[in-house]
Design a protein around this motif. Structure first.
Motif, PDB file in Angstrom:
ATOM      1  N   SER A 111      46.168  52.015  42.699  1.00 20.61           N
ATOM      2  CA  SER A 111      46.665  53.225  42.043  1.00 20.61           C
ATOM      3  C   SER A 111      48.005  53.608  42.636  1.00 20.61           C
ATOM      4  CB  SER A 111      45.667  54.383  42.212  1.00 20.61           C
ATOM      5  OG  SER A 111      45.422  54.632  43.588  1.00 20.61           O
ATOM      6  N   VAL A 112      48.739  54.429  41.887  1.00 22.24           N
ATOM      7  CA  VAL A 112      50.079  54.809  42.333  1.00 22.24           C
ATOM      8  C   VAL A 112      50.472  56.144  41.719  1.00 22.24           C
ATOM      9  CG1 VAL A 112      51.303  53.686  40.412  1.00 22.24           C
ATOM     10  CG2 VAL A 112      52.434  53.904  42.634  1.00 22.24           C
ATOM     11  N   SER A 120      46.476  53.975  37.382  1.00 21.02           N
ATOM     12  CA  SER A 120      45.672  52.965  38.055  1.00 21.02           C
ATOM     13  C   SER A 120      46.235  51.592  37.731  1.00 21.02           C
ATOM     14  CB  SER A 120      44.216  53.043  37.598  1.00 21.02           C
ATOM     15  OG  SER A 120      44.084  52.526  36.294  1.00 21.02           O
ATOM     16  N   ALA A 121      45.850  50.602  38.513  1.00 22.33           N
ATOM     17  CA  ALA A 121      46.322  49.243  38.288  1.00 22.33           C
ATOM     18  C   ALA A 121      45.897  48.732  36.923  1.00 22.33           C
ATOM     19  CB  ALA A 121      45.789  48.329  39.390  1.00 22.33           C
ATOM     20  N   ILE A 136      54.276  47.895  39.316  1.00 25.83           N
ATOM     21  CA  ILE A 136      53.435  46.735  39.046  1.00 25.83           C
ATOM     22  C   ILE A 136      52.500  46.445  40.205  1.00 25.83           C
ATOM     23  CG2 ILE A 136      55.216  45.143  39.914  1.00 25.83           C
ATOM     24  CD1 ILE A 136      54.222  43.151  37.749  1.00 25.83           C
ATOM     25  N   ASP A 137      51.245  46.219  39.861  1.00 27.40           N
ATOM     26  CA  ASP A 137      50.254  45.694  40.795  1.00 27.40           C
ATOM     27  C   ASP A 137      50.260  44.188  40.578  1.00 27.40           C
ATOM     28  OD1 ASP A 137      47.844  44.666  41.901  1.00 27.40           O
ATOM     29  OD2 ASP A 137      46.943  46.661  41.831  1.00 27.40           O
ATOM     30  N   LEU A 138      50.563  43.427  41.627  1.00 27.71           N
ATOM     31  CA  LEU A 138      50.744  41.989  41.483  1.00 27.71           C
ATOM     32  C   LEU A 138      49.484  41.254  41.027  1.00 27.71           C
ATOM     33  CD1 LEU A 138      52.961  41.419  44.643  1.00 27.71           C
ATOM     34  CD2 LEU A 138      53.701  41.412  42.253  1.00 27.71           C
ATOM     35  N   SER A 139      48.328  41.898  41.167  1.00 30.03           N
ATOM     36  CA  SER A 139      47.098  41.274  40.696  1.00 30.03           C
ATOM     37  C   SER A 139      47.114  41.123  39.174  1.00 30.03           C
ATOM     38  CB  SER A 139      45.870  42.085  41.123  1.00 30.03           C
ATOM     39  OG  SER A 139      45.851  43.359  40.476  1.00 30.03           O
TER      40      SER A 139
END
Length: 285
Positions: A111-112, A120-121, A136-139
């Protein structure tokens, strides 16, 4: 893509390992739901803002975060791609007598909190014009490969370049103008405007690839095809058919598979801002 020796952007805010309090998009379910929300949810800023819930939005550090080797490689890759967008768009803007102000890229996990609210991601990558940053969440890249069957260096670079394309729209005044228009019309017409925004961002991703290859000889055989496969995989029609078994064209807000891959290809072929005007065409097809 050939990236050996390429510089990494310093316009990166690495927040991996931090967690936002209770504020989030509230999006549950599987990763495919998250992908659909990002790819079919219209204005990314509306997605983020509409998901805010009551509670603290304070950011806390959950101990020392240790990324995997794969994630760290993706982080380096993303920084190099962002640097490439900086070099390309600085050049393209200068040719038009304009100054390019690069966005910041925020890397996060789970989350950010952004200038547009908390996310959330599962919402996927997004651009926030309030703080001129892409998140960006790299996942997401791992899930993109697993869920959509879209992978490869250029497929991942396309995602980043697309979000930077929204920043280009912001700098040129296109984004604010389109959002103002969307607030004045019904949902169906707002969706149609959103489609044109997204297709133009796809086009700008192609423009970046055109010039990046020209400047750095970065494109290898098969790279463009990776991007086209990714663009085709995230068309509204294909995603709706996959999730619902039928399509509702009035709800399209990112464009069909054919449109998205066509505009990415056109941007790569033309390499100009002027040829990416998706708003003054009777049909963005």
């Amino acid at each position: 893509m050939r990236l050996d020796g390429r510089r990494e952007s310093s316009n990166v805010d690495d927040r991996r390992g931090r967690r936002v309090g209770k504020a989030s998009l509230g999006i549950g379910g599987t990763i495919i739901v998250g992908l659909l929300i990002w790819l079919m949810g219209g204005n990314p800023l509306d997605i983020v803002n509409s998901g805010l819930q009551e509670g603290s939005s304070a950011v806390s550090q959950e101990g020392q975060y240790v990324p995997t080797e794969e994630e760290e490689a993706l982080a380096q890759f993303s920084k190099q791609i962002l640097a490439g967008t900086e070099d390309v768009w600085t050049k393209v803007f200068a040719q038009k007598g304009l100054t390019y102000r690069p966005p910041k890229m925020v890397l996060f996990t789970e989350s950010v909190h952004s200038g547009c609210g908390s996310a959330s991601a599962q919402s996927g990558p997004f651009y926030c014009s309030a703080d001129q940053s892409l998140y960006i969440d790299l996942s997401f890249f791992r899930d993109m490969k697993k869920t959509l069957g879209a992978s490869g260096d250029f497929a991942y670079a396309y995602v980043i370049a697309h979000e930077v394309g929204h920043h280009v729209q912001y700098l040129l005044g296109t984004l604010d103008k389109a959002h103002a228009q969307m607030r004045q019309v019904n949902q169906s017409k707002a969706n149609a405007i959103s489609v044109r925004l997204e297709l133009q961002a796809d086009y700008y991703a192609g423009v970046w690839a055109h010039h990046d290859d020209d400047m750095f000889n970065s494109m290898e055989i098969g790279d463009l095809e990776e991007g086209l496969i990714a663009a085709n995989a995230i068309g509204d029609d294909r995603l709706q058919m996959k999730s619902r078994g039928y399509v509702v064209p009035e709800s399209f807000n990112h464009g069909t598979s054919k449109q998205r891959s066509s505009w990415l290809r056109k941007g790569y072929r033309m390499g100009t801002i002027e040829d990416g005007d998706t708003f003054n065409l009777p049909d963005p097809e």
